[in-house]
Structure formats: C-alpha cells, structure tokens
Design a protein around this motif. Structure first.
Motif, mmCIF file in Angstrom:
data_model
loop_
_atom_site.group_PDB
_atom_site.id
_atom_site.type_symbol
_atom_site.label_atom_id
_atom_site.label_comp_id
_atom_site.label_asym_id
_atom_site.label_seq_id
_atom_site.Cartn_x
_atom_site.Cartn_y
_atom_site.Cartn_z
ATOM 1 N N THR A 2 1.031 -1.056 -0.287
ATOM 2 C CA THR A 2 -0.054 0.202 -0.031
ATOM 3 C C THR A 2 1.025 1.475 0.254
ATOM 4 O O THR A 2 1.899 1.112 0.036
ATOM 5 N N ALA A 35 -10.673 2.504 11.920
ATOM 6 C CA ALA A 35 -9.650 2.914 10.448
ATOM 7 C C ALA A 35 -8.663 2.048 9.589
ATOM 8 O O ALA A 35 -7.990 2.076 8.748
ATOM 9 N N ARG A 38 -8.183 -1.381 5.265
ATOM 10 C CA ARG A 38 -8.023 -0.924 3.994
ATOM 11 C C ARG A 38 -9.267 -0.376 2.858
ATOM 12 O O ARG A 38 -10.540 -0.660 3.741
ATOM 13 N N ASP A 39 -9.159 1.136 2.427
ATOM 14 C CA ASP A 39 -10.244 1.947 2.718
ATOM 15 C C ASP A 39 -11.257 1.331 1.496
ATOM 16 O O ASP A 39 -12.702 1.368 1.800
ATOM 17 N N ALA A 40 -10.943 0.331 0.986
ATOM 18 C CA ALA A 40 -11.672 -0.538 -0.271
ATOM 19 C C ALA A 40 -12.038 -1.684 0.838
ATOM 20 O O ALA A 40 -14.198 -2.095 1.245
ATOM 21 N N LEU A 42 -13.277 -1.898 3.645
ATOM 22 C CA LEU A 42 -13.851 -0.579 4.653
ATOM 23 C C LEU A 42 -15.155 -0.232 4.425
ATOM 24 O O LEU A 42 -16.534 -0.567 4.744
ATOM 25 N N GLU A 43 -15.282 0.219 2.803
ATOM 26 C CA GLU A 43 -16.501 0.607 2.418
ATOM 27 C C GLU A 43 -16.947 -0.786 2.666
ATOM 28 O O GLU A 43 -18.454 -0.819 2.191
#
Length: 441
Positions: A2, A35, A38-40, A42-43
């Motif tokens: 990342t 948090a 990872r963003d993807a 987490l969404e």
C-alpha cells in the motif's frame, strides 16, 4: 504494497483486522477506531453491515441459490460457456496446478463454476464456496469476487479482510469481465486459496484472462444489435452466431493440445495434424508435397509420408467441420482464422496488447518440425523486441510469466526500469532477477 508501505498479508495488519472484527461484534457497528482497514475493504464492510448478510458461512449453507437443472441452465446461457476452452487453458489449469481454486461467477455474484483439487474443493464447500452459491456482498459480505463486482475493478481480499469469520483462513483475487460490445458487467473471474492467491502473479494473470475472454467474445458475437445473454439477473437465450462468427479457427500458441473450433464445436488436434494445418493456413496459394515434406521432416524425400498424413488430416477435418484440403498444390478451401495470424498482424502494426492476448506462448511448443521451429523463433523474437521497445512494465511482466521467458534477465531489467516503486510486478521481477543471479535477498 500500500501507499503507507505495509501489505495486507502483514501479521500486524491482520491482527488489527481481528480486533476490528471483535469491536464490530461487540458494538454491531463500525467506529472511527476501525480505520486500520483498507479503504475499499472498509467501505465493503459498511455495505455488508447494512445489508446484514443472512448466510452463515460457518454452517456450510453458503446462501446457495442454484442447483441441478437451474445451475446447468445458468451455465449454458452465460457467455462464459462459449469460451470455456480459453478459460481452462489460460486460467483454470495453471491455477489448479498451483494448488489454488478458480471460480467463474455471473454479474449477480453467483458462482457458476468452481474448480480445484478435490481436497481444496471439499474445504471450500464447507464454508459455502461452491458452484451455485451466491457470493455477492448482499449474501456473503466482503470477498474479492463481491468487491470486483461492486467496484468493477480488480480486487484482492486477504484473510481477516473478509466480512465473515469462517472465510478468514482464505485469500482471493478477482477481476470483473465486461461485455465486449455493451461494456456491461458480464461476470467475474476469481482465484481463491492460501496467501498464494494474492501473490503478485495472480492479478496480472486474471487481468490478461479477462482481456482475452472479451477479445474472443468480440470475435464470436454478431456485429450490430448485441446478442442477449445472462445479465442484470435475468436469464436470456444467446442468439445464434452470425455466419462470420462460424468461421473455423485454430488455436496454436501456448497450448499443449492445439484446438480447432468450427460451427460443429471444438475439437483437439494431434501434433502432426496441427503442424500440417498451420503450414496450409500460412500458404493460402498452396504448397507442394515436397515442400511440406521439407518443412515437416527436413527432407523432400518424405513426400510419401506427407501424402498419407494429408489424407488422414482431410478425413479428420471432414469429421469435425473444418476446412477442406485441395490437392495439386495442397491448399485449404474456405477461410481459416487463427491466434497465430491475429498475433502476426498485431505485431506488424505494433499493437502490443493484442499481440500478447493472441500469442499466449510458444507456437506449437511440442513440435520439432523445422518450419514450425523457425516460425516459433521468429514470432517470439518479434514479440519480445516489440515489448522491450514499447511495452509497459505490466505487459513485460505478463510476458515474463511464460516458461520460455522465465530466465530472461533483459526483460526483468526492463520491468525494473519501467515499473513504479509500488507496482507488484517490480518486487516480483527483482526477486526473480536475484534468484537467477544467485544472489541472496
């Protein structure tokens, strides 16, 4: 890796994920302290939490929706069924040989095919990962196939990034496949297994297979109004192919067994028949028996042998709906297409992507015929030079996965020069280069 320098496979990251899962179970919601995900992912967790998937993977039900005739019908009407030979040779066979599973899913996330070694299939079936199961986010929460479908982008999900605890021992990589004409979501290709399922080699393999599937479907589907197929959750009948799409085609590159496809279906060819058909295909104006003998056996004295071989090939083509062979000189009557001819045309115009998609490996790799050997060396040399001149690092790495390029240090050095610092192919190419040089890590 990342942007912050850690990998989803890192033990510290996986430990943070497990703590986030504990917090999620305790509070039934995701808080700001979660948090580290990872963003993807987490969404996807948030969407999964909202959808509250009802399938409990731990009890083996897996929210299955297709069985028996329903599953057979879904397979038959999905466009993947038209390109299964390609999917098997490009993706399923190499992945299964590496100890991984491959799943082919439709646009709703239903797994139409799941293939792998029996022991692995049995383990996966226990958590509901089986043909007929629904692995969309709504049904099973976060996974690579679900994320690839939800985002229309390549995705990898590692261990505890999965929403369901029973799936935490697994990792997976998946890419979407788009309809080549409408660009609608057609389905998903997934590789599942151990951490090897998210190695730097897997996503490039999946992406290359997805492009090859779309290219092959483009050739098969009628031009004009798009044919109907399974999409948006409604099963519809695939319309008959146009006369143009029924042209016989032979696949010759990167295949242990050459394949002839025609209106009658797909048929495997013996090595000698494939060699003969290749030479006839490349000489549309005809070729004499003595020339064929020289090309195949290295001496015109073998003309009698060639004559007998042509008779057998003529009989075989008549059985499987291939082109007719005329004599004096030997030549084909009617059109014949091939991955070889498409690759050569792409190389002539400098189209790296199409050349890679069509020339997937050595030409008739088992052939020892002199003319085939010359063609093989010329084709690979042309492709290699084009890649070194104008290929991207990802394209060079796809080429480097071929057995014939496994020890090509010049290609590996080109990847290291071109690849961004965080590109997965960069670290993989560096590791292979060190190994070839006998250097320690």
């Amino acid at each position: 890796m990342t942007a912050t320098g850690w990998s989803p496979t890192d033990s510290d990251y996986q430990a943070r994920l497990l703590r986030a899962h504990e917090d999620l179970r305790a509070h039934a919601e995701l808080r700001a302290t979660d948090a580290p995900v990872r963003d993807a992912v987490l969404e996807s967790w948030r969407r999964s939490l909202t959808a509250r998937p009802t399938a409990d993977a731990s009890d083996g039900t897996g929210h299955a929706v297709l069985e028996g005739d329903d599953l057979s019908g879904a397979r038959e009407t999905h466009l993947f069924s038209a390109v299964l030979p390609l999917l098997r040779s490009r993706l399923i066979e190499p992945a299964v040989e590496a100890g991984l599973m491959v799943a082919l899913g439709d646009a709703r996330g239903r797994l139409l095919w799941v293939e792998g070694r029996p022991q692995l299939i049995s383990r996966a079936d226990a958590m509901g990962f089986a043909a007929g199961a629904d692995w969309s986010e709504a049904a099973m929460g976060t996974s690579a196939p679900a994320l690839a479908l939800a985002t229309a982008a390549p995705m990898q999900v590692v261990g505890a990034e999965h929403f369901h605890e029973a799936v935490h021992p697994w990792s997976c990589s998946a890419v979407p496949v788009l309809h080549p004409r409408t660009r609608e979501l057609l389905g998903v290709l997934d590789v599942t297994g151990s951490a090897e399922a998210v190695s730097p080699l897997v996503l490039p393999l999946l992406e290359a297979t997805s492009r090859a599937v779309q290219e092959e479907l483009r050739a098969l589907l009628p031009v004009g109004r798009p044919p109907q197929e399974v999409h948006r959750g409604v099963s519809r009948r695939i319309l008959p192919r146009s006369p143009e799409a029924r042209r016989p085609e032979i696949l010759l590159t990167g295949r242990r067994t050459p394949l002839l496809r025609s209106a009658a279906g797909s048929s495997e060819l013996s090595g000698r028949h494939a060699e003969l058909l290749t030479l006839l295909h490349l000489h549309p104006d005809g070729i004499s028996g003595a020339e064929l003998a020289e090309d195949l056996h290295g001496t015109p004295a073998a003309e009698g042998t060639v004559r007998a071989e042509v008779v057998r090939l003529r009989r075989r083509l008549a059985e499987i709906g291939g082109p007719e062979i005329l004599a004096r000189p030997y030549r084909l009557q009617g059109p014949l297409e091939s991955d070889l001819s498409r690759a050569r045309a792409a190389l002539e115009r400098g189209d790296v992507e199409v050349a890679l998609a069509q020339c997937v490996g050595d030409l008739l790799p088992a052939s020892e015929a002199p003319a085939i050997g010359r063609l093989r060396r010329t084709l690979d040399g042309h492709l290699r030079e084009l890649l070194l001149e104008s290929g991207t690092s990802a394209q060079l790495w796809r080429y480097a996965q071929r057995p014939e390029a496994a020890a090509d240090l010049e290609v590996l050095m080109a990847i290291l020069q071109l690849a961004p610092a965080d590109a997965p192919e960069r670290s993989a190419a560096a590791a292979r280069a060190r190994d070839l040089r006998g250097e320690s890590g």
